[in-house]
Design a protein around this motif. Structure first.
Motif, PDB file in Angstrom:
ATOM      1  N   ASP A  22     -82.009  95.979 113.230  1.00  0.00           N
ATOM      2  CA  ASP A  22     -81.243  94.775 112.908  1.00  0.00           C
ATOM      3  C   ASP A  22     -79.982  94.723 113.754  1.00  0.00           C
TER       4      ASP A  22
ATOM      5  N   ASP B 105     -77.088  93.650 112.861  1.00  0.00           N
ATOM      6  CA  ASP B 105     -75.834  93.828 112.122  1.00  0.00           C
ATOM      7  C   ASP B 105     -75.464  95.290 111.908  1.00  0.00           C
TER       8      ASP B 105
ATOM      9  N   GLN C 187     -76.836  97.551 110.248  1.00  0.00           N
ATOM     10  CA  GLN C 187     -77.091  98.124 108.925  1.00  0.00           C
ATOM     11  C   GLN C 187     -78.025  99.319 109.023  1.00  0.00           C
TER      12      GLN C 187
ATOM     13  N   ARG D 188     -78.705 103.139 104.264  1.00  0.00           N
ATOM     14  CA  ARG D 188     -78.513 101.847 104.910  1.00  0.00           C
ATOM     15  C   ARG D 188     -77.041 101.488 104.826  1.00  0.00           C
TER      16      ARG D 188
ATOM     17  N   ARG E  39     -73.305  95.886 106.372  1.00  0.00           N
ATOM     18  CA  ARG E  39     -73.358  95.198 107.661  1.00  0.00           C
ATOM     19  C   ARG E  39     -71.991  95.333 108.329  1.00  0.00           C
TER      20      ARG E  39
HETATM   21 MG    MG Z   1     -78.394  92.794 107.402  1.00  0.00          MG
END
Ligand code: MG
Ligand code: UDP
Length: 316
Positions: free
Chosen positions: A96, A98, A100, A198, A201
C-alpha cells in the motif's frame, strides 16, 4: 536500466499527496539495500489531488519507478490488477502507498520465498483500528474462512510477495468482481503467512470508504462461496418440513382429542408450506444462477505447476 528486474513492487495510489514523498524515500532506501534490480510500479488510480503529477515527475526522472495512469478511479483491486498485468520481475510484492504495510518486510518475505514458498503473505497481528472495526474484520475473516471451499487465511490482506508463476496464474482470472486475496489463495501453490504489525497510515486519509469496504467484503463472499444460495434452499426445506410436522400435530389433535382445527391453523399451515416451496424454488434457481455466474467468470478449470516430459521439467 534495460536489464530485466528481479523484484517488482506494485503500489496503487489514490490521492496520496501527503505520504508521497515519504513513500518514495522509503522505497529508494529499500532499493539501496536490496541486492538485485527492482522496479517500483506506481499505479495512479484516478487521483484528483495532484498525486498523478507527482507520480509523473518521479517516474520521468528516475527509471527505478514506472508509472501506470488509469483513466479514472477504478478502485484498489483493479489498480493492483493493472500493476500485476505489467510486472516484469521474478518476485512480486504488493504494497500500500500509505506505508501501513512496511515495504521493508521484503527481506522476511524473500527469505521465505528462498525456502521454497511460492506465496508469502502478511498476517495482521494487531489492528490499530477502533474496537468495532476490529471486531467486524475478525468476524468477517472467520466467516469467510469457515464457508469457503478452499483454505482462505484469516487476517491476511493484499500485502504479500509471490513469484511470477503465481502472478501469471492470478492474471488468468479476468473476473470482474476482483478479490485478489481470494484469488491468491485460490490459485494454490505453496503458501505461508508471516505475522506483522500493521502501522498507522503515515499521513493522509484512507480512501477506502465504508461503502468500498462493504463492496470488497461482499465480493469476497459472493465470488468465493456459495453459502447464500445454500442458505435459501435450507430455509425453504426447513419451512416445508416444519409445516408438515405442524399439519401432523394438528391432525393428531383432531383425531385423538377431537380438537377442531381453526381456520387460522389451516391458513398458517398453507402460508408456511407455500413460503417453503417458494424459498426452495428460489434456492434451486439460485443453484443454476450460481453455476452460470462461475461459468461466466471463465476461471481456469485447473492450474498446472509443472509437467515432466522426456525427463525434462517444464514450469508453466
Ligand atoms: Mg491504508
Ligand atoms: N487505493 C486505490 N484506489 C482506491 C482506494 C485506495 O488505489 O480507490 C490505494 C490507496 O492509495 C492505498 C491503498 O489503495 O495505497 C489502500 O487504501 P487505503 O489506505 O485507503 O485503505 P485501508 O488501508 O484503509 O484498507
Amino acid at each position: 536500466m534495460d536489464e530485466k528486474p528481479s523484484f517488482s513492487f506494485i503500489i496503487p495510489i489514490h490521492n496520496e499527496v501527503e505520504v508521497f514523498n515519504q513513500l518514495i524515500d522509503r522505497l529508494m532506501m529499500l532499493d539501496s539495500k536490496i541486492e538485485g534490480i527492482c522496479e517500483f510500479i506506481l499505479i495512479d488510480d484516478g487521483s484528483t489531488d495532484g498525486s498523478d503529477q507527482l507520480i509523473e515527475n518521479v517516474s520521468l526522472n528516475n527509471p527505478l519507478f514506472k508509472a501506470i495512469f488509469l483513466t479514472r478511479n477504478f478502485g484498489h483491486q483493479k489498480a493492483l490488477s493493472a500493476g500485476l498485468d505489467n510486472v516484469e520481475g521474478e518476485y512480486i510484492m504488493m504494497v500500500d502507498a500509505d506505508l501501513q504495510d512496511p515495504p521493508e518486510m521484503f527481506f522476511e518475505f524473500y527469505a521465505k520465498m528462498k525456502e521454497g514458498y511460492d506465496v508469502v503473505y502478511g498476517i495482521r497481528k494487531k489492528r490499530k483500528e477502533g474496537f468495532l472495526k476490529r471486531l467486524a474484520y475478525k468476524g468477517y475473516y472467520q466467516l469467510l474462512n469457515r464457508i469457503s471451499n478452499f483454505k482462505m487465511p484469516k487476517d491476511a490482506g493484499d500485502f504479500a510477495m509471490f513469484n511470477a508463476a503465481v502472478a501469471r496464474a492470478i492474471n488468468r482470472n479476468r473476473e470482474e468482481g476482483r478479490y485478489l486475496r481470494g484469488l491468491r489463495s485460490w490459485v494454490g501453490f505453496k503458501q505461508m503467512g508471516i505475522p506483522y504489525e500493521r502501522d498507522k497510515r503515515a499521513a493522509g486519509e484512507p480512501s477506502y470508504t465504508l461503502k468500498k469496504l462493504l463492496t470488497l467484503a461482499l465480493d469476497g463472499i459472493m465470488n468465493f462461496t456459495t453459502l447464500p444460495i445454500k442458505l435459501l434452499t435450507a430455509m425453504g426445506l426447513s419451512c416445508i418440513f416444519l409445516s408438515i410436522i405442524y399439519l401432523f400435530i394438528t391432525l393428531l389433535r383432531k383425531y385423538l382429542y377431537g380438537d377442531v382445527p381453526s381456520g387460522f391453523t389451516a391458513l398458517l399451515f398453507m402460508i408456511i408450506l407455500f413460503g417453503g416451496f417458494q424459498l426452495f424454488s428460489l434456492g434451486i434457481i439460485g443453484e443454476y444462477i450460481q453455476r452460470i455466474f462461475f461459468q461466466v467468470k471463465k476461471r481456469p478449470l485447473y492450474l498446472i505447476k509443472k509437467t515432466i516430459k522426456n525427463s525434462k521439467i517444464y514450469y508453466e
